[in-house]
Write an enzyme that holds these catalytic residues in place. Structure first.
Site, PDB file in Angstrom:
ATOM      1  N   ASP A  35       9.661   3.560  -0.140  1.00 30.70           N
ATOM      2  CA  ASP A  35       8.462   4.342   0.462  1.00 30.70           C
ATOM      3  C   ASP A  35       8.637   4.274   2.365  1.00 30.70           C
ATOM      4  O   ASP A  35       8.803   2.561   2.756  1.00 30.70           O
ATOM      5  CB  ASP A  35       7.532   3.085   0.606  1.00 30.70           C
ATOM      6  CG  ASP A  35       5.603   3.567   1.167  1.00 30.70           C
ATOM      7  OD1 ASP A  35       6.324   4.126   1.923  1.00 30.70           O
ATOM      8  OD2 ASP A  35       5.047   3.710   0.490  1.00 30.70           O
TER       9      ASP A  35
ATOM     10  N   TYR B 285       1.194  -1.408   0.008  1.00 27.54           N
ATOM     11  CA  TYR B 285       0.338   0.174  -0.001  1.00 27.54           C
ATOM     12  C   TYR B 285       0.545   1.281   0.276  1.00 27.54           C
ATOM     13  O   TYR B 285       1.634   1.238   1.025  1.00 27.54           O
ATOM     14  CB  TYR B 285      -1.115   0.324   1.333  1.00 27.54           C
ATOM     15  CG  TYR B 285      -1.621   1.363   0.875  1.00 27.54           C
ATOM     16  CD1 TYR B 285      -2.500   1.606   0.524  1.00 27.54           C
ATOM     17  CD2 TYR B 285      -2.017   2.210   2.738  1.00 27.54           C
ATOM     18  CE1 TYR B 285      -3.676   2.641   0.676  1.00 27.54           C
ATOM     19  CE2 TYR B 285      -1.970   3.418   2.461  1.00 27.54           C
ATOM     20  CZ  TYR B 285      -3.477   3.861   1.785  1.00 27.54           C
ATOM     21  OH  TYR B 285      -3.967   4.246   1.465  1.00 27.54           O
TER      22      TYR B 285
ATOM     23  N   LYS C 161       4.079   9.931   8.409  1.00 26.48           N
ATOM     24  CA  LYS C 161       4.057   8.873   9.877  1.00 26.48           C
ATOM     25  C   LYS C 161       4.670   9.928  10.641  1.00 26.48           C
ATOM     26  O   LYS C 161       4.931  11.793  11.111  1.00 26.48           O
ATOM     27  CB  LYS C 161       3.857   7.624   9.763  1.00 26.48           C
ATOM     28  CG  LYS C 161       2.539   7.576   8.666  1.00 26.48           C
ATOM     29  CD  LYS C 161       2.386   5.986   9.162  1.00 26.48           C
ATOM     30  CE  LYS C 161       1.568   4.331   8.602  1.00 26.48           C
ATOM     31  NZ  LYS C 161       0.249   4.489   8.853  1.00 26.48           N
TER      32      LYS C 161
END
Ligand SMILES: Cc1ncc(COP(=O)(O)O)c(C=O)c1O
Length: 486
Positions: A285, A187, A313
């Site tokens: 990522d 994802y 985050k």
């Protein structure tokens, strides 16, 4: 970065994990016993009445009554009124050990006072946003560069999804090539071109409802760990070479879905070599892994230097507008902002991007992580939790397994993300296991422990030995309630 500051104490044996995963999904599912499940559901009915009422009303105004994809919502979502360190409290006054940790951004623990105090100062001085430069933008970029030398330049954005979108656009602009290769099951946010092979490898456009086919025509996936197979990374790179080339390979360095599909220890290094061979950019990522797995991120742990890194985050210390892309100065230079930039510029932006609050929050959170050694402490809590869970599983003789990459812990009891997509019974198995995942999540919650989807846990510095012991007690009670445990 010195090896003692790494937050992963050991890399689990990937072949062994994959064998355990296969055994788990090949054996009949083991849900919670019906009588015990009823007791857990009774907990929600009797002890979470305010949550039930609030989220039932929310369902009239908010689709599904909840806005967070990671939120557990079975039998109904909880309404949370307080978060502090390792704990969450719901509006009914129930307290939970929090291993969701908002999906990962809070390595220091929730609502960490020293960072919060700084943010209050920033708000007093200049409010949340001005649209002009603020010193914290520079401080954050310099601090990231100090810990991750590959990030020669950095651009703050609003979310990990935006950052991944910016990274692939930048890669295409810089290389002049179109194809993007990702690892199936990963994802990378919800942008049009990356909702491909999402959550389960080999599922292509399955989750791409509302996305026109054309958006996905230059996105490709390969199975985790498959470098040299017929449809592996090398084959895709070769195939693309004759049709314009590959702009970038994008991957999560610990494996898709925070390592739910674990990768071999040397996977990233091998991908780096192939990217060099095919003149393709490598994008890491690190939305989950940056700072959580050590201040140098996964790239520090693996010793592999990506061309671009996607942040989210932790980059805003658990505060809003958490996203950014950074990397090689020559590549990043195409992202220069300002009214005068034009021509070959990669267009990205955002009214609230790089606002003083997000930048200050990221800056102070990373400084605090450095001062307290939070990633390592969170990783040690992850190790302890993992050992405790394995002991419970062994004691109860369950076919489940648990492993961790530092503070990212996977407790596999149903294997919904591990089902083989080529299995003829794929859909039946997934749907059945999805229900069990929901029940497991609800059982843990009723026992006082909140997890991500009943199978993933993020630990933080706030998870002291006492917190871990308390959580293990809850897990032990829930796992003793599984069918077939005498
Ligand atoms: C690996 C990874 N990349 C990208 C994203 C998207 O980030 P955001 O939720 O900030 O858009 C996530 C979110 O969970 C993620 O885990």
């Amino acid at each position: 970065m010195s090896p003692t500051r790494q937050a992963i104490s050991h890399w689990p044996d990937t072949d062994e994990l994959l064998a355990k995963a296969k055994r788990l999904v090949d054996s009949p599912p083991r849900p919670i016993r019906r009588d015990r499940m009823q007791e857990y559901l009774d907990f929600f009915e009797t002890r979470c009445k305010k949550s039930k009422a609030a989220t039932a009303e929310a369902a009239k105004y908010i689709p599904g009554g909840v806005q967070h994809n990671l939120a557990f919502n079975y039998p109904f979502p909880l309404s949370i009124s307080r978060a502090e360190g390792a704990y969450l409290w719901d509006v009914d006054g129930n307290r939970y050990v929090d291993f969701l940790q908002a999906g990962g951004p809070t390595v220091l623990g929730s609502n960490y006072a020293p960072v919060r105090d700084k943010i209050i100062e920033v708000l007093r001085d200049c409010g949340p946003v001005t649209g002009l430069f603020h010193q914290y933008e520079l401080e954050l970029a310099k601090l990231i560069n100090r810990h991750m030398p590959s990030v020669e330049m950095f651009r703050m954005l609003g979310s990990g999804s935006e950052a991944a979108m910016a990274a692939i656009r930048t890669a295409r602009n810089f290389t002049g090539k179109k194809k993007i290769i990702k690892v199936g099951g990963a994802y990378h946010g919800w942008s049009d071109q990356l909702v491909f092979g999402t959550r389960l490898p080999g599922t292509g456009a399955y989750e791409a409802a509302g996305i026109p086919e054309g958006c996905l025509q230059h996105t490709q996936e390969f199975f985790p760990n498959d470098i040299d197979g017929e449809q592996g990374l090398r084959a895709l790179l070769e195939q693309n070479r004759s049709s314009g080339g590959t702009a970038a390979v994008i991957l999560e360095p610990i494996g898709p879905e925070s390592g739910s599909r674990p990768v071999q220890r040397d996977f990233n290094g091998r991908v780096r070599e192939l990217c060099d061979e095919f003149d393709t950019l490598l994008i890491f990522d690190e939305v989950v892994t940056a700072f959580r797995l050590g201040l140098g991120g996964a790239q520090g742990y693996f010793g592999v230097r990506p061309d671009l890194t996607v942040f989210g985050k932790c980059v805003a210390g658990g505060y809003p507008a958490a996203g950014g892309v950074g990397g090689r100065a020559d590549v990043m230079s195409t992202l220069s902002a300002g009214i005068g930039a034009g021509g070959q510029k990669t267009l990205v932006g955002g009214t609230l991007s790089a606002n003083p609050v997000s930048c200050a929050a990221g800056y102070y959170a990373i400084l605090e992580m450095e001062r307290t050694n939070a990633p390592v402490l969170a990783g040690q809590a992850g190790d302890k939790l993992c050992r405790g869970l394995q002991a419970i599983i062994d004691d109860l003789d369950l076919p489940f397994f648990v492993y961790n990459h530092g503070s990212v812990i996977h407790l596999e009891t149903h294997g919904v993300l591990l089902v083989d997509t080529t299995d003829p019974d794929f859909f039946t198995k997934v749907m059945q296991r999805k229900d069990i995942a929901e029940e497991m999540g609800a059982a843990y919650t009723a026992e006082g422990v909140i997890t991500l989807a009943g199978s993933r846990l993020y630990s933080s510095m706030a998870d002291t030995d006492e917190v871990v012991e308390e959580a293990l007690g809850g897990f032990a009670r829930a796992l003793s309630s599984v069918e077939g445990v005498s």
